[in-house]
Design a protein around this motif. Structure first.
Motif, PDB file in Angstrom:
ATOM      1  N   PRO A   1      38.667  -4.090  25.790  1.00 49.34           N
ATOM      2  CA  PRO A   1      37.970  -2.804  25.902  1.00 49.34           C
ATOM      3  C   PRO A   1      38.578  -1.686  25.065  1.00 49.34           C
ATOM      4  CG  PRO A   1      39.234  -3.265  27.905  1.00 49.34           C
ATOM      5  CD  PRO A   1      39.272  -4.504  27.075  1.00 49.34           C
ATOM      6  N   THR A   2      39.862  -1.806  24.693  1.00 49.90           N
ATOM      7  CA  THR A   2      40.500  -0.765  23.880  1.00 49.90           C
ATOM      8  C   THR A   2      41.350  -1.411  22.790  1.00 49.90           C
ATOM      9  OG1 THR A   2      42.562  -0.591  25.155  1.00 49.90           O
ATOM     10  CG2 THR A   2      40.670   0.700  25.931  1.00 49.90           C
TER      11      THR A   2
ATOM     12  N   HIS B   1      48.437  -4.958  21.978  1.00 54.33           N
ATOM     13  CA  HIS B   1      49.482  -5.495  22.854  1.00 54.33           C
ATOM     14  C   HIS B   1      49.314  -7.003  23.022  1.00 54.33           C
ATOM     15  CE1 HIS B   1      52.486  -5.538  26.044  1.00 54.33           C
ATOM     16  NE2 HIS B   1      51.626  -6.197  26.813  1.00 54.33           N
ATOM     17  N   ALA B   2      48.082  -7.431  23.277  1.00 55.36           N
ATOM     18  CA  ALA B   2      47.818  -8.861  23.444  1.00 55.36           C
ATOM     19  C   ALA B   2      48.068  -9.626  22.146  1.00 55.36           C
ATOM     20  CB  ALA B   2      46.379  -9.075  23.918  1.00 55.36           C
ATOM     21  N   LEU B   3      47.703  -9.036  21.007  1.00 57.83           N
ATOM     22  CA  LEU B   3      47.913  -9.703  19.720  1.00 57.83           C
ATOM     23  C   LEU B   3      49.392  -9.971  19.480  1.00 57.83           C
ATOM     24  CD1 LEU B   3      46.705 -10.748  17.059  1.00 57.83           C
ATOM     25  CD2 LEU B   3      46.913  -8.421  16.157  1.00 57.83           C
ATOM     26  N   ALA B   4      50.242  -9.003  19.804  1.00 54.49           N
ATOM     27  CA  ALA B   4      51.683  -9.189  19.639  1.00 54.49           C
ATOM     28  C   ALA B   4      52.183 -10.322  20.533  1.00 54.49           C
ATOM     29  CB  ALA B   4      52.415  -7.886  19.961  1.00 54.49           C
ATOM     30  N   GLU B   5      51.711 -10.361  21.768  1.00 51.16           N
ATOM     31  CA  GLU B   5      52.130 -11.419  22.688  1.00 51.16           C
ATOM     32  C   GLU B   5      51.648 -12.783  22.226  1.00 51.16           C
ATOM     33  OE1 GLU B   5      52.328  -9.062  26.977  1.00 51.16           O
ATOM     34  OE2 GLU B   5      50.524 -10.205  26.466  1.00 51.16           O
ATOM     35  N   LEU B   6      50.412 -12.862  21.830  1.00 50.90           N
ATOM     36  CA  LEU B   6      49.844 -14.147  21.430  1.00 50.90           C
ATOM     37  C   LEU B   6      50.458 -14.659  20.126  1.00 50.90           C
ATOM     38  CD1 LEU B   6      46.181 -13.270  22.372  1.00 50.90           C
ATOM     39  CD2 LEU B   6      47.509 -15.159  23.359  1.00 50.90           C
ATOM     40  N   THR B   7      50.751 -13.759  19.204  1.00 50.09           N
ATOM     41  CA  THR B   7      51.384 -14.158  17.949  1.00 50.09           C
ATOM     42  C   THR B   7      52.762 -14.757  18.203  1.00 50.09           C
ATOM     43  OG1 THR B   7      50.178 -12.451  16.733  1.00 50.09           O
ATOM     44  CG2 THR B   7      52.148 -13.333  15.686  1.00 50.09           C
ATOM     45  N   ALA B   8      53.444 -14.255  19.222  1.00 49.69           N
ATOM     46  CA  ALA B   8      54.799 -14.720  19.519  1.00 49.69           C
ATOM     47  C   ALA B   8      54.841 -16.031  20.301  1.00 49.69           C
ATOM     48  CB  ALA B   8      55.545 -13.640  20.309  1.00 49.69           C
TER      49      ALA B   8
ATOM     50  N   PHE C   1      23.915 -19.863  20.029  1.00 53.70           N
ATOM     51  CA  PHE C   1      24.939 -19.857  21.061  1.00 53.70           C
ATOM     52  C   PHE C   1      24.310 -19.822  22.445  1.00 53.70           C
ATOM     53  CE2 PHE C   1      24.342 -15.367  19.921  1.00 53.70           C
ATOM     54  CZ  PHE C   1      24.075 -14.801  21.160  1.00 53.70           C
ATOM     55  N   GLN C   2      25.129 -20.152  23.447  1.00 56.60           N
ATOM     56  CA  GLN C   2      24.727 -20.055  24.839  1.00 56.60           C
ATOM     57  C   GLN C   2      25.341 -18.793  25.433  1.00 56.60           C
ATOM     58  OE1 GLN C   2      25.957 -23.562  26.925  1.00 56.60           O
ATOM     59  NE2 GLN C   2      24.495 -24.905  25.894  1.00 56.60           N
ATOM     60  N   SER C   3      24.513 -17.970  26.052  1.00 54.33           N
ATOM     61  CA  SER C   3      24.986 -16.767  26.721  1.00 54.33           C
ATOM     62  C   SER C   3      25.236 -17.094  28.183  1.00 54.33           C
ATOM     63  CB  SER C   3      23.949 -15.653  26.582  1.00 54.33           C
ATOM     64  OG  SER C   3      24.335 -14.523  27.316  1.00 54.33           O
ATOM     65  N   VAL C   4      26.460 -16.854  28.660  1.00 53.28           N
ATOM     66  CA  VAL C   4      26.836 -17.219  30.029  1.00 53.28           C
ATOM     67  C   VAL C   4      27.564 -16.061  30.702  1.00 53.28           C
ATOM     68  CG1 VAL C   4      27.045 -19.672  29.431  1.00 53.28           C
ATOM     69  CG2 VAL C   4      29.065 -18.185  29.329  1.00 53.28           C
ATOM     70  N   ARG C   5      27.673 -16.148  31.998  1.00 55.30           N
ATOM     71  CA  ARG C   5      28.425 -15.123  32.742  1.00 55.30           C
ATOM     72  C   ARG C   5      29.919 -15.355  32.604  1.00 55.30           C
ATOM     73  NH1 ARG C   5      30.504 -15.059  37.856  1.00 55.30           N
ATOM     74  NH2 ARG C   5      30.814 -12.994  38.799  1.00 55.30           N
ATOM     75  N   SER C   6      30.357 -16.614  32.688  1.00 59.98           N
ATOM     76  CA  SER C   6      31.778 -16.955  32.602  1.00 59.98           C
ATOM     77  C   SER C   6      31.972 -18.140  31.672  1.00 59.98           C
ATOM     78  CB  SER C   6      32.335 -17.293  33.990  1.00 59.98           C
ATOM     79  OG  SER C   6      33.620 -17.876  33.883  1.00 59.98           O
ATOM     80  N   ALA C   7      32.665 -17.911  30.558  1.00 63.51           N
ATOM     81  CA  ALA C   7      32.925 -19.001  29.618  1.00 63.51           C
ATOM     82  C   ALA C   7      33.844 -20.045  30.227  1.00 63.51           C
ATOM     83  CB  ALA C   7      33.541 -18.441  28.337  1.00 63.51           C
ATOM     84  N   GLY C   8      34.805 -19.619  31.030  1.00 59.83           N
ATOM     85  CA  GLY C   8      35.703 -20.571  31.674  1.00 59.83           C
ATOM     86  C   GLY C   8      34.969 -21.498  32.619  1.00 59.83           C
TER      87      GLY C   8
ATOM     88  N   LEU D   1      41.752 -22.218  28.880  1.00 62.22           N
ATOM     89  CA  LEU D   1      41.663 -21.697  30.245  1.00 62.22           C
ATOM     90  C   LEU D   1      42.914 -20.913  30.622  1.00 62.22           C
ATOM     91  CD1 LEU D   1      40.029 -24.720  32.122  1.00 62.22           C
ATOM     92  CD2 LEU D   1      38.943 -22.563  31.468  1.00 62.22           C
ATOM     93  N   SER D   2      44.072 -21.376  30.164  1.00 64.53           N
ATOM     94  CA  SER D   2      45.309 -20.646  30.460  1.00 64.53           C
ATOM     95  C   SER D   2      45.332 -19.288  29.764  1.00 64.53           C
ATOM     96  CB  SER D   2      46.531 -21.481  30.050  1.00 64.53           C
ATOM     97  OG  SER D   2      46.668 -21.546  28.633  1.00 64.53           O
ATOM     98  N   LEU D   3      44.745 -19.210  28.566  1.00 70.70           N
ATOM     99  CA  LEU D   3      44.654 -17.938  27.866  1.00 70.70           C
ATOM    100  C   LEU D   3      43.731 -16.981  28.611  1.00 70.70           C
ATOM    101  CD1 LEU D   3      44.318 -19.295  24.214  1.00 70.70           C
ATOM    102  CD2 LEU D   3      46.317 -18.165  25.198  1.00 70.70           C
ATOM    103  N   MET D   4      42.626 -17.496  29.111  1.00 71.93           N
ATOM    104  CA  MET D   4      41.700 -16.668  29.881  1.00 71.93           C
ATOM    105  C   MET D   4      42.366 -16.127  31.143  1.00 71.93           C
ATOM    106  SD  MET D   4      38.195 -18.876  29.573  1.00 71.93           S
ATOM    107  CE  MET D   4      37.306 -18.998  28.017  1.00 71.93           C
ATOM    108  N   GLU D   5      43.179 -16.954  31.783  1.00 70.73           N
ATOM    109  CA  GLU D   5      43.884 -16.510  32.983  1.00 70.73           C
ATOM    110  C   GLU D   5      44.920 -15.449  32.652  1.00 70.73           C
ATOM    111  OE1 GLU D   5      45.508 -20.036  34.657  1.00 70.73           O
ATOM    112  OE2 GLU D   5      43.560 -20.853  35.294  1.00 70.73           O
ATOM    113  N   ALA D   6      45.520 -15.544  31.469  1.00 71.64           N
ATOM    114  CA  ALA D   6      46.550 -14.584  31.073  1.00 71.64           C
ATOM    115  C   ALA D   6      45.963 -13.218  30.734  1.00 71.64           C
ATOM    116  CB  ALA D   6      47.338 -15.125  29.881  1.00 71.64           C
ATOM    117  N   TYR D   7      44.679 -13.202  30.289  1.00 69.73           N
ATOM    118  CA  TYR D   7      44.029 -11.946  29.899  1.00 69.73           C
ATOM    119  C   TYR D   7      42.669 -11.835  30.591  1.00 69.73           C
ATOM    120  CZ  TYR D   7      47.722 -12.036  26.444  1.00 69.73           C
ATOM    121  OH  TYR D   7      48.971 -12.088  25.842  1.00 69.73           O
ATOM    122  N   PRO D   8      42.688 -11.611  31.909  1.00 70.36           N
ATOM    123  CA  PRO D   8      41.427 -11.582  32.659  1.00 70.36           C
ATOM    124  C   PRO D   8      40.546 -10.383  32.322  1.00 70.36           C
ATOM    125  CG  PRO D   8      43.255 -10.896  34.052  1.00 70.36           C
ATOM    126  CD  PRO D   8      43.864 -11.417  32.784  1.00 70.36           C
ATOM    127  N   GLY D   9      41.112  -9.342  31.712  1.00 69.52           N
ATOM    128  CA  GLY D   9      40.327  -8.163  31.367  1.00 69.52           C
ATOM    129  C   GLY D   9      39.536  -8.301  30.092  1.00 69.52           C
TER     130      GLY D   9
END
Length: 278
Positions: free
Chosen positions: A168-169, A175-182, A142-149, A93-101
């Motif tokens: 989306p890009t 950018h996110a991969l670099a942050e998450l790896t660190a 799998f279950q298809s949902v509007r919000s996994a969180g 959930l904290s990861l989802m909050e960090a990357y809402p896009g």
């Protein structure tokens, strides 16, 4: 019981499955030949447990399955779990909050949860590449949902084996991969340049192979693995890693050997020659 000579592990999509289609008879025959030579065979996939085709698990030569990038390892014949390393839902959930896009896919023990918008990139959903039976199995897994969180909270915050963030890009993903790896509290890998697959710290396909080798008393030099994408890279540290001819350049560079592409039955070609040396 005779001690196994080797452990042979293989990724599915892009390695023995081409665009979601099942492995060819030649690849299956090579796996069977390895089993008859005294090797143990293991799936090593980013798919969740319920996303494995039943006909694959029914193969008499298959011994183990490592799913969700190594978060779960089980015996293919009985389904008994021998290793599980999930993440706490609070971390997800904290990861989802960090990357809402990002669009999210969450892999639980019994069923993955996919946000509907994340399925637009699903390579398995191209009807031209799957039989109706295979497509029906995939859709039912799998279950298809509007919000996994929101669904995680409704389910009472169960442990999560793996989660995927779809961006989306490629720039946002990189950018996110670099942050998450660190961060240090998760393992992060990308397979398409638009997605990031996340597991608990220390959990990867490679670490699962190392654990299986220790359990089976098979040293690293007698573990052979095949893969094609970023979530397979960790296997080069705990096995003799063979990249597919269709693999990305960084995967080929990290491999100990490179075989032909999946459409040319690269795994079978390598195994046929390798078995002659045993």
């Amino acid at each position: 019981m005779t001690k196994p000579s080797h452990l042979v592990a293989f990724d599915l999509d892009g390695t023995v499955f081409q665009d979601g289609r099942p492995m060819t008879p030649r690849v299956s025959n090579a796996m069977e030949a390895a089993h008859q030579k005294g090797c143990l065979l293991a799936v090593s996939t980013g798919r969740g447990r319920t996303m494995l085709p039943p006909e694959l698990l029914a193969r008499p030569w298959l011994d183990y399955a490592s799913t969700s990038n190594g978060a779960r390892v089980f015996l293919s014949r009985t389904g008994e779990t021998i290793r599980e390393r999930p993440m706490p839902a609070a971390l997800v959930l904290s990861l989802m909050e960090a990357y809402p896009g990002a669009s999210w896919q969450v892999f639980l023990e019994d069923m993955p949860i996919f946000e509907r918008k994340s399925l637009s990139i699903g390579r398995f959903l191209r009807r031209g590449n799957l039989s109706f039976r295979e497509l029906r199995h995939f859709l039912s897994s799998f279950q298809s949902v509007r919000s996994a969180g929101a669904r995680l909270k409704k389910l009472g915050l169960p442990p999560v084996e793996k989660c995927n963030a779809i961006f989306p890009t490629e720039t946002l993903c990189a950018h996110a991969l670099a942050e998450l790896t660190a961060r240090g509290d998760v393992e992060a890998a990308t397979t398409t340049g638009f997605d990031i697959e996340l597991t608990a710290a220390g959990v990867s396909k490679g670490s699962a192979l190392a654990a299986m080798g220790e359990l089976l008393d098979i040293p690293m030099e007698r573990i052979l693995s095949f893969g094609d994408s970023g979530n397979d890279l960790s296997m080069n540290q705990t096995s003799f890693f063979v990249a597919m001819g269709n693999a990305s350049p960084e995967v080929k560079d990290a491999a100990h050997a490179v075989t032909a592409p999946v459409e040319e039955d690269g795994v079978a070609l390598y195994l046929e020659d390798w078995l002659q040396t045993l």
